[in-house]
Design a protein around this motif. Structure first.
Motif, PDB file in Angstrom:
ATOM      1  N   ALA A  70      32.234  19.995  39.717  1.00 44.08           N
ATOM      2  CA  ALA A  70      32.428  21.448  39.701  1.00 44.08           C
ATOM      3  C   ALA A  70      32.559  21.998  41.122  1.00 44.08           C
ATOM      4  O   ALA A  70      32.035  21.427  42.080  1.00 44.08           O
ATOM      5  N   PHE A  71      33.261  23.144  41.243  1.00 43.51           N
ATOM      6  CA  PHE A  71      33.432  23.769  42.551  1.00 43.51           C
ATOM      7  C   PHE A  71      33.707  25.260  42.353  1.00 43.51           C
ATOM      8  O   PHE A  71      34.052  25.715  41.251  1.00 43.51           O
ATOM      9  N   VAL A  72      33.542  26.036  43.420  1.00 44.38           N
ATOM     10  CA  VAL A  72      33.715  27.490  43.362  1.00 44.38           C
ATOM     11  C   VAL A  72      35.188  27.848  43.563  1.00 44.38           C
ATOM     12  O   VAL A  72      35.861  27.285  44.438  1.00 44.38           O
ATOM     13  N   VAL A  73      35.673  28.790  42.748  1.00 46.92           N
ATOM     14  CA  VAL A  73      37.052  29.259  42.872  1.00 46.92           C
ATOM     15  C   VAL A  73      37.049  30.789  43.016  1.00 46.92           C
ATOM     16  O   VAL A  73      36.139  31.471  42.554  1.00 46.92           O
ATOM     17  N   LYS A  74      38.071  31.292  43.666  1.00 44.01           N
ATOM     18  CA  LYS A  74      38.174  32.722  43.965  1.00 44.01           C
ATOM     19  C   LYS A  74      39.297  33.352  43.143  1.00 44.01           C
ATOM     20  O   LYS A  74      40.381  32.761  42.990  1.00 44.01           O
ATOM     21  N   PHE A  75      39.048  34.554  42.597  1.00 43.44           N
ATOM     22  CA  PHE A  75      40.058  35.304  41.849  1.00 43.44           C
ATOM     23  C   PHE A  75      40.199  36.699  42.462  1.00 43.44           C
ATOM     24  O   PHE A  75      39.215  37.282  42.932  1.00 43.44           O
ATOM     25  N   GLU A  76      41.404  37.194  42.437  1.00 44.22           N
ATOM     26  CA  GLU A  76      41.664  38.553  42.887  1.00 44.22           C
ATOM     27  C   GLU A  76      42.477  39.263  41.822  1.00 44.22           C
ATOM     28  O   GLU A  76      43.592  38.834  41.486  1.00 44.22           O
ATOM     29  N   ASP A  77      41.893  40.326  41.256  1.00 36.29           N
ATOM     30  CA  ASP A  77      42.517  41.069  40.154  1.00 36.29           C
ATOM     31  C   ASP A  77      42.921  40.123  39.022  1.00 36.29           C
ATOM     32  O   ASP A  77      44.011  40.256  38.426  1.00 36.29           O
ATOM     33  N   GLY A  78      42.039  39.155  38.738  1.00 39.17           N
ATOM     34  CA  GLY A  78      42.233  38.256  37.609  1.00 39.17           C
ATOM     35  C   GLY A  78      43.124  37.077  37.875  1.00 39.17           C
ATOM     36  O   GLY A  78      43.385  36.267  36.978  1.00 39.17           O
ATOM     37  N   VAL A  79      43.613  36.945  39.131  1.00 35.82           N
ATOM     38  CA  VAL A  79      44.522  35.855  39.467  1.00 35.82           C
ATOM     39  C   VAL A  79      43.836  34.877  40.418  1.00 35.82           C
ATOM     40  O   VAL A  79      43.232  35.305  41.414  1.00 35.82           O
ATOM     41  N   ARG A  80      43.940  33.583  40.133  1.00 35.04           N
ATOM     42  CA  ARG A  80      43.325  32.564  40.987  1.00 35.04           C
ATOM     43  C   ARG A  80      44.005  32.539  42.360  1.00 35.04           C
ATOM     44  O   ARG A  80      45.222  32.564  42.466  1.00 35.04           O
TER      45      ARG A  80
END
Length: 359
Positions: A348-358
């Motif tokens: 597992a790893f951390v992911v970033k989203f902006e306005d629902g988009v990866r």
């Protein structure tokens, strides 16, 4: 990339895929023992024996040891006689019975090299070298005895190096647990059974690819080596090899159940933190923990991944990538990542989203 390989990769997700339900069992309840080859598929052939004969004998002995030690553990064999069982069916047997462990037993062989010997234990993974690829090709060649290869395997050619590129798209859900079991088996084979150590390896075995639980493939020795062939044919040799697998299973079972109990206690004893206002996953920047990738959506993911919170997924390149949690800051996501890893999702790893988009 040729058209047949592209066709195979597409069909991986649609014809072969069986949704994986991560077991939350505290105990190891069911083990499937797979005697490689059988019937019209003799496997590797030595001067005096056939792989299918040795694997069946060792598989049955292993199961007998386990049943005697653990009467409450259900032992299932993919075959108990000299019959042919398709590779896909072997995995289906394990999946239908919700097995906690899958152990496939084989004998190795190499042409024109009678002195090559030793034991090695495989898990599903990338081919790190040509020797591993050669072993996978030989074991996967069993599909050439099947009548519906095109339908079941999408034109996969076990003798084509290019075809194995498809396996790089597969991420084993149970890789870490498989690795632990493989290391225990290898250790018993080397330290207790005194076999030559060829190590724990990774390769693309079809029989492991479809199993939805920790799975390993053990190469007991080289049937092309007259000394090892004689050992594997002997009653004493088969007893020792089966005992090594059995002892490794016992250790794995003990460790797994201990870790599971401790994890449940840790979760139950952790005081509840005051709930924070919900973060809108579709507005602004948020962070999530990506823990698995699937070929198609999982039915009722909140129940399947019930030990994780705020389970969601997003699509990318035709794959469905599942996340847990939704946080306003990366530090919060990093803290939750540790909890997800404790649940068994080592990759597992951390992911970033902006306005629902990866991003």
């Amino acid at each position: 990339m040729n058209s047949k390989l592209i066709f195979f990769i597409i069909l991986v997700g649609f014809l072969l895929f069986t949704p994986v339900l991560e077991a939350q069992n505290v105990k190891i309840q069911t083990v499937v023992i797979d005697a490689g080859h059988g019937g019209k598929d003799a496997g590797a052939v030595g001067k005096k024996s056939k792989e299918k004969e040795i694997t069946l004998a060792v598989a049955k002995k292993t199961g007998e040891y386990i049943k005697k030690k653990y009467p409450d553990v259900k032992v299932i064999y993919t075959r108990t006689s000299d019959v042919f069982v398709e590779l896909m069916e072997r995995a289906r047997i394990a999946n239908r019975n919700n097995a906690d462990v899958f152990i496939s037993i084989h004998c190795n062989s190499v042409a024109n090299s009678p002195k090559t010997g030793g034991v090695e234990t495989f898990i599903m993974g990338d081919h790190r070298n040509s020797a591993n690829l050669a072993v996978a090709k030989r074991e996967n060649a069993s599909i050439l005895y099947e009548s519906n290869v095109e339908e079941n395997y999408g034109g996969f050619d076990p003798n084509s190096t290019e075809a194995y590129i498809a396996f790089s798209f597969i991420q084993s859900e149970f890789k870490q647990h498989s690795l632990k079991l493989a290391e225990l088996v290898q250790s018993e084979m080397v330290n207790r059974a005194k076999r030559h150590d060829r190590g724990v390896q990774q390769a693309g075995f079809l029989v492991l690819y479809k199993t939805a639980m920790p799975s390993i493939l053990v190469e007991l020795g080289f049937i092309s080596n007259p000394t090892e062939e004689a050992y594997m044919m002997s009653k004493d040799g088969q007893d020792v090899l089966a005992s090594a697998i059995y002892r490794a299973f016992c250790t794995y079972k003990t460790n797994y159940e201990k870790d599971s109990v401790e994890l449940q206690q840790e979760v139950s004893e952790t005081p509840k933190q005051p709930e924070k206002p919900a973060v809108d996953k579709n507005v602004g920047i948020v962070y999530k923990v990506q823990f698995t990738t699937k070929n198609r959506p999982v039915d009722n993911p909140s129940s399947v991944y019930k030990n994780l919170r705020d389970v969601d997924y997003y699509e990318h390149n035709g794959m469905y990538k599942y996340t847990a949690g939704c946080f306003a800051t990366k530090s919060e996501a990093d803290a939750y990542l540790k909890e997800v890893v404790k649940q068994g999702y080592d990759g597992a790893f951390v992911v970033k989203f902006e306005d629902g988009v990866r991003k």
